[in-house]
Write a protein that holds these residues in place. Structure first.
Motif, short mmCIF file in Angstrom:
data_model
loop_
_atom_site.label_atom_id
_atom_site.label_comp_id
_atom_site.label_asym_id
_atom_site.label_seq_id
_atom_site.Cartn_x
_atom_site.Cartn_y
_atom_site.Cartn_z
N ASP A 10 -8.12 -2.57 -14.89
CA ASP A 10 -8.38 -2.12 -13.18
C ASP A 10 -7.60 -0.10 -14.05
OD1 ASP A 10 -8.98 -3.97 -11.94
OD2 ASP A 10 -7.40 -5.22 -12.07
N ILE A 11 -7.55 0.28 -13.10
CA ILE A 11 -7.06 2.23 -13.19
C ILE A 11 -5.87 1.55 -11.89
CG2 ILE A 11 -7.09 4.34 -11.90
CD1 ILE A 11 -10.42 4.24 -13.12
N LYS A 12 -4.93 2.21 -12.76
CA LYS A 12 -3.38 1.90 -12.22
C LYS A 12 -2.90 3.15 -11.15
CE LYS A 12 -1.94 -0.76 -15.78
NZ LYS A 12 -3.24 0.30 -17.17
N TYR A 13 -2.43 2.51 -10.35
CA TYR A 13 -1.61 3.47 -9.60
C TYR A 13 -1.59 5.11 -10.35
CZ TYR A 13 0.75 5.88 -6.04
OH TYR A 13 1.34 7.08 -4.99
N ASN A 14 -0.80 5.00 -11.03
CA ASN A 14 -0.23 6.38 -12.36
C ASN A 14 -1.24 7.16 -12.62
OD1 ASN A 14 2.24 7.59 -13.01
ND2 ASN A 14 2.07 6.43 -15.07
N ASP A 15 -2.32 6.39 -12.54
CA ASP A 15 -3.67 6.92 -13.47
C ASP A 15 -4.14 7.95 -11.98
OD1 ASP A 15 -3.47 5.45 -15.44
OD2 ASP A 15 -4.39 4.22 -14.96
N LEU A 16 -3.60 7.48 -10.47
CA LEU A 16 -4.46 7.76 -9.78
C LEU A 16 -3.41 9.55 -9.37
CD1 LEU A 16 -6.06 8.32 -7.17
CD2 LEU A 16 -4.39 6.95 -5.88
N PHE A 17 -2.62 8.77 -9.01
CA PHE A 17 -0.77 9.97 -9.34
C PHE A 17 -1.11 11.00 -9.94
CE2 PHE A 17 3.02 11.37 -11.40
CZ PHE A 17 3.30 12.28 -10.31
N PHE A 18 -1.64 11.19 -11.54
CA PHE A 18 -1.85 11.55 -12.68
C PHE A 18 -3.37 12.89 -12.46
CE2 PHE A 18 -3.72 13.70 -16.74
CZ PHE A 18 -2.89 14.54 -17.49
N LEU A 105 -2.43 9.25 -0.14
CA LEU A 105 -2.88 9.63 1.22
C LEU A 105 -4.65 9.35 0.87
CD1 LEU A 105 -3.49 10.26 3.81
CD2 LEU A 105 -3.85 12.95 2.33
N VAL A 106 -4.11 8.92 -0.45
CA VAL A 106 -5.27 8.31 -1.17
C VAL A 106 -5.45 6.84 -1.31
CG1 VAL A 106 -6.89 8.22 -3.06
CG2 VAL A 106 -6.44 9.83 -2.41
N SER A 107 -4.39 6.32 -1.68
CA SER A 107 -4.20 4.87 -1.98
C SER A 107 -4.15 4.11 -0.34
CB SER A 107 -2.96 4.43 -2.37
OG SER A 107 -1.46 4.86 -1.99
N SER A 108 -3.29 4.72 0.32
CA SER A 108 -3.69 4.37 2.15
C SER A 108 -4.61 4.28 2.72
CB SER A 108 -2.51 5.16 2.68
OG SER A 108 -1.23 4.83 2.23
N ILE A 109 -5.74 4.91 1.90
CA ILE A 109 -6.55 5.00 2.66
C ILE A 109 -8.08 4.60 2.28
CG2 ILE A 109 -6.46 7.58 4.62
CD1 ILE A 109 -9.01 7.56 2.13
N ALA A 110 -8.11 4.45 1.25
CA ALA A 110 -8.76 3.71 0.34
C ALA A 110 -8.69 1.90 0.14
CB ALA A 110 -8.97 4.15 -1.90
N THR A 111 -8.38 1.41 1.04
CA THR A 111 -8.13 0.13 1.25
C THR A 111 -8.77 -0.59 0.86
OG1 THR A 111 -9.60 -0.42 2.98
CG2 THR A 111 -6.75 0.13 3.31
N GLU A 117 -14.01 7.51 -3.99
CA GLU A 117 -14.30 7.80 -2.81
C GLU A 117 -13.39 7.86 -1.95
OE1 GLU A 117 -15.75 5.37 0.66
OE2 GLU A 117 -17.30 5.59 -1.07
N GLY A 118 -12.28 7.42 -2.16
CA GLY A 118 -11.15 8.00 -1.07
C GLY A 118 -10.68 9.59 -1.95
N VAL A 119 -10.62 9.54 -3.25
CA VAL A 119 -9.96 11.18 -3.46
C VAL A 119 -10.91 12.18 -2.90
CG1 VAL A 119 -9.86 12.92 -5.76
CG2 VAL A 119 -8.92 10.47 -5.10
N GLN A 120 -12.10 11.54 -3.13
CA GLN A 120 -13.92 12.80 -2.01
C GLN A 120 -12.88 12.83 -0.84
OE1 GLN A 120 -16.66 10.41 -4.16
NE2 GLN A 120 -17.21 12.08 -5.27
N ASN A 121 -13.27 11.77 0.15
CA ASN A 121 -12.94 12.38 1.11
C ASN A 121 -11.37 12.64 2.01
OD1 ASN A 121 -14.75 10.43 1.80
ND2 ASN A 121 -13.64 8.33 1.42
#
Length: 155
Positions: A10-18, A105-111, A117-121
């Protein structure tokens, strides 16, 4: 979200943050809005960057900026998010701080866990122009306020 190179991981939250941090850093470097960087990366570019983020963490961020500019053919603009009015504030948030704000914000809306898709939105939303106005207060509002603003389309 699964890593495209290692589907069992899985891609981790820390990867999203980076990735959010790098979007901010690249946008400031080339004087463009964050949404420009996200649009130029596109779906495939975002999937790739999220999948290799764990490895990119150990590189010099300036090298990553240079690589993104070259790989995605990012052009210089004239938007300077760091230009602030000293009557309203004497400092602006760092790339790291803004990366955290956008990752939350991305992790909150990309449920559904689809962070691409969350990043793009999120970055296509008109609220980003408000969050990126450092003369206002939207960037330090609590994350639940930012999430509500995202769904309403305004603060």
């Amino acid at each position: 979200m699964k890593n495209i190179y290692f589907p069992e991981e899985d891609i981790k939250y820390n990867d999203l943050f980076f990735v959010c941090y790098m979007i901010e850093r690249v946008a400031r470097h080339i004087k463009q809005r964050n949404k420009y960087v996200v649009q130029k990366l596109g779906k495939k570019g975002l999937e790739r960057q999220l999948s290799i983020a764990e490895s990119l963490h150990c590189l010099n961020p300036e090298k990553v900026v240079s690589d993104w500019v070259e790989e995605f053919k990012l052009e210089r603009g004239v938007f300077d998010v760091t230009k602030i009015d000293s009557r309203f504030t004497d400092r602006y948030p760092s790339e790291t701080q803004m990366g955290k704000i956008y990752a939350r914000l991305v992790s909150s809306i990309a449920t559904d866990g689809n962070w691409v898709e969350g990043v793009q939105n999120v970055y296509a939303s008109p609220i980003c122009d408000v969050i990126d106005n450092y003369n206002a207060s939207a960037y330090y509002e609590p994350s639940y306020v930012q999430v509500q603003a995202f769904y309403k389309g305004e603060f």
